[in-house]
Design a protein around this motif. Structure first.
Motif, PDB file in Angstrom:
ATOM      1  N   ALA A 199     -48.305 -39.368  78.638  1.00  0.00           N
ATOM      2  CA  ALA A 199     -47.923 -39.261  80.050  1.00  0.00           C
ATOM      3  C   ALA A 199     -46.934 -40.358  80.408  1.00  0.00           C
ATOM      4  O   ALA A 199     -46.987 -41.469  79.883  1.00  0.00           O
ATOM      5  CB  ALA A 199     -49.169 -39.369  80.936  1.00  0.00           C
ATOM      6  N   GLY A 200     -45.994 -40.026  81.302  1.00  0.00           N
ATOM      7  CA  GLY A 200     -45.000 -41.004  81.737  1.00  0.00           C
ATOM      8  C   GLY A 200     -43.735 -41.005  80.902  1.00  0.00           C
ATOM      9  O   GLY A 200     -42.800 -41.760  81.190  1.00  0.00           O
ATOM     10  N   THR A 201     -43.663 -40.162  79.880  1.00  0.00           N
ATOM     11  CA  THR A 201     -42.475 -40.097  79.030  1.00  0.00           C
ATOM     12  C   THR A 201     -41.305 -39.476  79.798  1.00  0.00           C
ATOM     13  O   THR A 201     -41.478 -38.522  80.540  1.00  0.00           O
ATOM     14  CB  THR A 201     -42.761 -39.256  77.773  1.00  0.00           C
ATOM     15  OG1 THR A 201     -43.851 -39.840  77.064  1.00  0.00           O
ATOM     16  CG2 THR A 201     -41.547 -39.186  76.871  1.00  0.00           C
ATOM     17  N   GLU A 202     -40.113 -40.045  79.624  1.00  0.00           N
ATOM     18  CA  GLU A 202     -38.898 -39.499  80.237  1.00  0.00           C
ATOM     19  C   GLU A 202     -37.833 -39.388  79.155  1.00  0.00           C
ATOM     20  O   GLU A 202     -37.484 -40.377  78.517  1.00  0.00           O
ATOM     21  CB  GLU A 202     -38.404 -40.404  81.373  1.00  0.00           C
ATOM     22  CG  GLU A 202     -39.332 -40.469  82.584  1.00  0.00           C
ATOM     23  CD  GLU A 202     -39.407 -39.147  83.348  1.00  0.00           C
ATOM     24  OE1 GLU A 202     -38.473 -38.321  83.184  1.00  0.00           O
ATOM     25  OE2 GLU A 202     -40.375 -38.957  84.091  1.00  0.00           O
ATOM     26  N   LEU A 203     -37.318 -38.187  78.952  1.00  0.00           N
ATOM     27  CA  LEU A 203     -36.326 -37.961  77.905  1.00  0.00           C
ATOM     28  C   LEU A 203     -35.247 -37.006  78.406  1.00  0.00           C
ATOM     29  O   LEU A 203     -35.487 -36.205  79.306  1.00  0.00           O
ATOM     30  CB  LEU A 203     -36.995 -37.363  76.658  1.00  0.00           C
ATOM     31  CG  LEU A 203     -38.020 -38.255  75.940  1.00  0.00           C
ATOM     32  CD1 LEU A 203     -38.793 -37.446  74.920  1.00  0.00           C
ATOM     33  CD2 LEU A 203     -37.342 -39.448  75.288  1.00  0.00           C
ATOM     34  N   ALA A 204     -34.070 -37.089  77.794  1.00  0.00           N
ATOM     35  CA  ALA A 204     -32.942 -36.238  78.161  1.00  0.00           C
ATOM     36  C   ALA A 204     -32.468 -35.479  76.928  1.00  0.00           C
ATOM     37  O   ALA A 204     -32.686 -35.923  75.795  1.00  0.00           O
ATOM     38  CB  ALA A 204     -31.805 -37.086  78.731  1.00  0.00           C
ATOM     39  N   PRO A 205     -31.800 -34.331  77.126  1.00  0.00           N
ATOM     40  CA  PRO A 205     -31.298 -33.579  75.974  1.00  0.00           C
ATOM     41  C   PRO A 205     -30.320 -34.407  75.155  1.00  0.00           C
ATOM     42  O   PRO A 205     -29.429 -35.057  75.696  1.00  0.00           O
ATOM     43  CB  PRO A 205     -30.613 -32.362  76.611  1.00  0.00           C
ATOM     44  CG  PRO A 205     -30.361 -32.744  78.039  1.00  0.00           C
ATOM     45  CD  PRO A 205     -31.456 -33.679  78.403  1.00  0.00           C
ATOM     46  N   GLY A 206     -30.501 -34.403  73.844  1.00  0.00           N
ATOM     47  CA  GLY A 206     -29.625 -35.165  72.962  1.00  0.00           C
ATOM     48  C   GLY A 206     -30.110 -36.558  72.648  1.00  0.00           C
ATOM     49  O   GLY A 206     -29.525 -37.234  71.789  1.00  0.00           O
ATOM     50  N   ASP A 207     -31.166 -37.031  73.311  1.00  0.00           N
ATOM     51  CA  ASP A 207     -31.697 -38.359  72.992  1.00  0.00           C
ATOM     52  C   ASP A 207     -32.160 -38.417  71.541  1.00  0.00           C
ATOM     53  O   ASP A 207     -32.858 -37.514  71.063  1.00  0.00           O
ATOM     54  CB  ASP A 207     -32.886 -38.712  73.897  1.00  0.00           C
ATOM     55  CG  ASP A 207     -32.463 -39.189  75.267  1.00  0.00           C
ATOM     56  OD1 ASP A 207     -31.268 -39.480  75.458  1.00  0.00           O
ATOM     57  OD2 ASP A 207     -33.335 -39.289  76.158  1.00  0.00           O
ATOM     58  N   ARG A 208     -31.775 -39.471  70.858  1.00  0.00           N
ATOM     59  CA  ARG A 208     -32.260 -39.714  69.505  1.00  0.00           C
ATOM     60  C   ARG A 208     -33.437 -40.678  69.623  1.00  0.00           C
ATOM     61  O   ARG A 208     -33.304 -41.783  70.152  1.00  0.00           O
ATOM     62  CB  ARG A 208     -31.163 -40.337  68.647  1.00  0.00           C
ATOM     63  CG  ARG A 208     -31.532 -40.487  67.168  1.00  0.00           C
ATOM     64  CD  ARG A 208     -31.580 -39.158  66.462  1.00  0.00           C
ATOM     65  NE  ARG A 208     -31.852 -39.313  65.029  1.00  0.00           N
ATOM     66  CZ  ARG A 208     -31.996 -38.299  64.191  1.00  0.00           C
ATOM     67  NH1 ARG A 208     -31.878 -37.048  64.625  1.00  0.00           N
ATOM     68  NH2 ARG A 208     -32.244 -38.510  62.905  1.00  0.00           N
ATOM     69  N   VAL A 209     -34.598 -40.263  69.151  1.00  0.00           N
ATOM     70  CA  VAL A 209     -35.801 -41.045  69.392  1.00  0.00           C
ATOM     71  C   VAL A 209     -36.591 -41.260  68.110  1.00  0.00           C
ATOM     72  O   VAL A 209     -36.463 -40.520  67.128  1.00  0.00           O
ATOM     73  CB  VAL A 209     -36.712 -40.371  70.446  1.00  0.00           C
ATOM     74  CG1 VAL A 209     -35.977 -40.182  71.754  1.00  0.00           C
ATOM     75  CG2 VAL A 209     -37.246 -39.047  69.943  1.00  0.00           C
ATOM     76  N   LEU A 210     -37.430 -42.296  68.143  1.00  0.00           N
ATOM     77  CA  LEU A 210     -38.373 -42.593  67.067  1.00  0.00           C
ATOM     78  C   LEU A 210     -39.761 -42.209  67.547  1.00  0.00           C
ATOM     79  O   LEU A 210     -40.215 -42.678  68.593  1.00  0.00           O
ATOM     80  CB  LEU A 210     -38.338 -44.081  66.717  1.00  0.00           C
ATOM     81  CG  LEU A 210     -39.426 -44.581  65.751  1.00  0.00           C
ATOM     82  CD1 LEU A 210     -39.269 -43.927  64.381  1.00  0.00           C
ATOM     83  CD2 LEU A 210     -39.377 -46.108  65.633  1.00  0.00           C
ATOM     84  N   ILE A 211     -40.403 -41.341  66.816  1.00  0.00           N
ATOM     85  CA  ILE A 211     -41.738 -40.858  67.153  1.00  0.00           C
ATOM     86  C   ILE A 211     -42.764 -41.472  66.207  1.00  0.00           C
ATOM     87  O   ILE A 211     -42.593 -41.449  64.988  1.00  0.00           O
ATOM     88  CB  ILE A 211     -41.821 -39.322  67.031  1.00  0.00           C
ATOM     89  CG1 ILE A 211     -40.837 -38.644  67.982  1.00  0.00           C
ATOM     90  CG2 ILE A 211     -43.250 -38.832  67.283  1.00  0.00           C
ATOM     91  CD1 ILE A 211     -41.214 -38.718  69.427  1.00  0.00           C
ATOM     92  N   LYS A 212     -43.839 -42.019  66.765  1.00  0.00           N
ATOM     93  CA  LYS A 212     -44.976 -42.472  65.967  1.00  0.00           C
ATOM     94  C   LYS A 212     -46.225 -41.764  66.476  1.00  0.00           C
ATOM     95  O   LYS A 212     -46.377 -41.572  67.680  1.00  0.00           O
ATOM     96  CB  LYS A 212     -45.146 -43.987  66.062  1.00  0.00           C
ATOM     97  CG  LYS A 212     -44.020 -44.766  65.408  1.00  0.00           C
ATOM     98  CD  LYS A 212     -44.281 -46.272  65.449  1.00  0.00           C
ATOM     99  CE  LYS A 212     -43.160 -47.041  64.753  1.00  0.00           C
ATOM    100  NZ  LYS A 212     -43.404 -48.517  64.780  1.00  0.00           N
ATOM    101  N   GLY A 213     -47.081 -41.379  65.568  1.00  0.00           N
ATOM    102  CA  GLY A 213     -48.294 -40.673  65.953  1.00  0.00           C
ATOM    103  C   GLY A 213     -48.983 -40.098  64.741  1.00  0.00           C
ATOM    104  O   GLY A 213     -48.908 -40.661  63.637  1.00  0.00           O
ATOM    105  N   VAL A 214     -49.615 -38.936  64.938  1.00  0.00           N
ATOM    106  CA  VAL A 214     -50.325 -38.272  63.842  1.00  0.00           C
ATOM    107  C   VAL A 214     -50.030 -36.775  63.881  1.00  0.00           C
ATOM    108  O   VAL A 214     -49.635 -36.229  64.907  1.00  0.00           O
ATOM    109  CB  VAL A 214     -51.857 -38.495  63.928  1.00  0.00           C
ATOM    110  CG1 VAL A 214     -52.192 -39.967  63.745  1.00  0.00           C
ATOM    111  CG2 VAL A 214     -52.415 -37.969  65.252  1.00  0.00           C
ATOM    112  N   THR A 215     -50.233 -36.138  62.754  1.00  0.00           N
ATOM    113  CA  THR A 215     -50.020 -34.694  62.670  1.00  0.00           C
ATOM    114  C   THR A 215     -51.160 -33.937  63.353  1.00  0.00           C
ATOM    115  O   THR A 215     -52.271 -34.439  63.497  1.00  0.00           O
ATOM    116  CB  THR A 215     -49.932 -34.235  61.205  1.00  0.00           C
ATOM    117  OG1 THR A 215     -51.146 -34.593  60.526  1.00  0.00           O
ATOM    118  CG2 THR A 215     -48.743 -34.874  60.516  1.00  0.00           C
ATOM    119  N   ALA A 216     -50.838 -32.727  63.775  1.00  0.00           N
ATOM    120  CA  ALA A 216     -51.822 -31.815  64.359  1.00  0.00           C
ATOM    121  C   ALA A 216     -51.384 -30.411  63.964  1.00  0.00           C
ATOM    122  O   ALA A 216     -50.375 -30.228  63.280  1.00  0.00           O
ATOM    123  CB  ALA A 216     -51.885 -31.981  65.874  1.00  0.00           C
TER     124      ALA A 216
END
Length: 240
Positions: free
Chosen positions: A77-94
């Motif tokens: 919650a609280g994430t803000e992103l725009a089209p084309g943003d290059r991002v680093l994702i950390k987490g786990v698979t589901a």
């Protein structure tokens, strides 16, 4: 003293075995998508970069693409992103319809460009083979509405800033979610031939079998009118 040394040695050996057993994070979208659903459901760690192709802050749905591979990500919650943003994702698979990711942190690295959309047919989309890929689809608008969608952060709260289109294509209907609302644009789209660019997805039953096609896009700038309706449907007489 010897007994103490043995206990310490056993403890260190157990810790080393546990560390060795911890899997290294998966570092690419491709490495995640080749997992089976049973493997992805184990919550394997991930840390990868990709480009944002669709995001909605109320639903916390994120679709990303990298080097021709794409994936669905659930965001905090609280994430803000725009089209084309290059991002680093950390987490786990589901795993739901296919391997996806439950993210714990998202870091915007820079703003880039969207991947090139792939022209897609209804048959290709309903097969699920283009899941989460940015595609372009042509069809005739048969329905254009504003819809109420529940906010995932509060099940009793509904948001009304989502536009919903139904396109009739060769082969079947393609549903489209557009993040913005503009009643005038919607009104003028009925019976028009359009080309929509969006992240491919589906509609599913309780067993995660795909039953329909759903594209998601940020704005009406991704809906290109190829030919307006010759007669406005709003000018037609009512039929009892």
């Amino acid at each position: 003293m010897r007994r103490l040394v043995q206990v310490v040695a056993l403890s260190l050996a157990s810790a080393s075995a546990a560390w060795a057993a911890s899997p290294a994070p998966l570092t690419s979208v491709e490495a995640i998508r080749v997992l089976s659903k049973s493997e992805a459901s184990k919550g394997l760690p991930v840390a990868f970069e990709a480009t944002v192709t669709y995001f909605h802050p109320d639903f916390l749905h994120l679709m990303m693409q990298d080097q021709g591979n794409a994936i669905f990500v659930f965001t905090p919650a609280g994430t803000e992103l725009a089209p084309g943003d290059r991002v680093l994702i950390k987490g786990v698979t589901a795993a739901e319809f296919s391997p996806d990711v439950q993210s714990s942190s998202i870091t915007v690295l820079r703003h880039g460009v969207m991947p090139k959309a792939v022209p897609a047919s209804f048959a290709e989309l309903i097969s699920g083979n283009l899941d989460c890929i940015l595609v372009s689809v042509r069809g005739r608008v048969r329905a254009a509405n504003l819809v109420l969608r529940p906010d995932v952060r509060s099940p009793i709260t509904f948001t009304s800033h989502v536009s919903y289109l139904e396109l009739l294509t060769d082969g079947g209907y393609v549903n489209v979610i557009v993040n913005t609302r503009d009643e005038k644009v919607l009104k003028d789209l009925l019976d028009s031939d359009v080309e929509v660019t969006g992240a491919a997805g589906g509609m599913y039953d309780g067993k995660w079998h795909q039953t329909g096609v759903l594209l998601r896009t940020f704005s009406f700038s991704s809906v290109k009118v190829l030919k307006r309706a010759e007669t406005s449907p709003w000018s037609l007489p009512f039929t009892p």
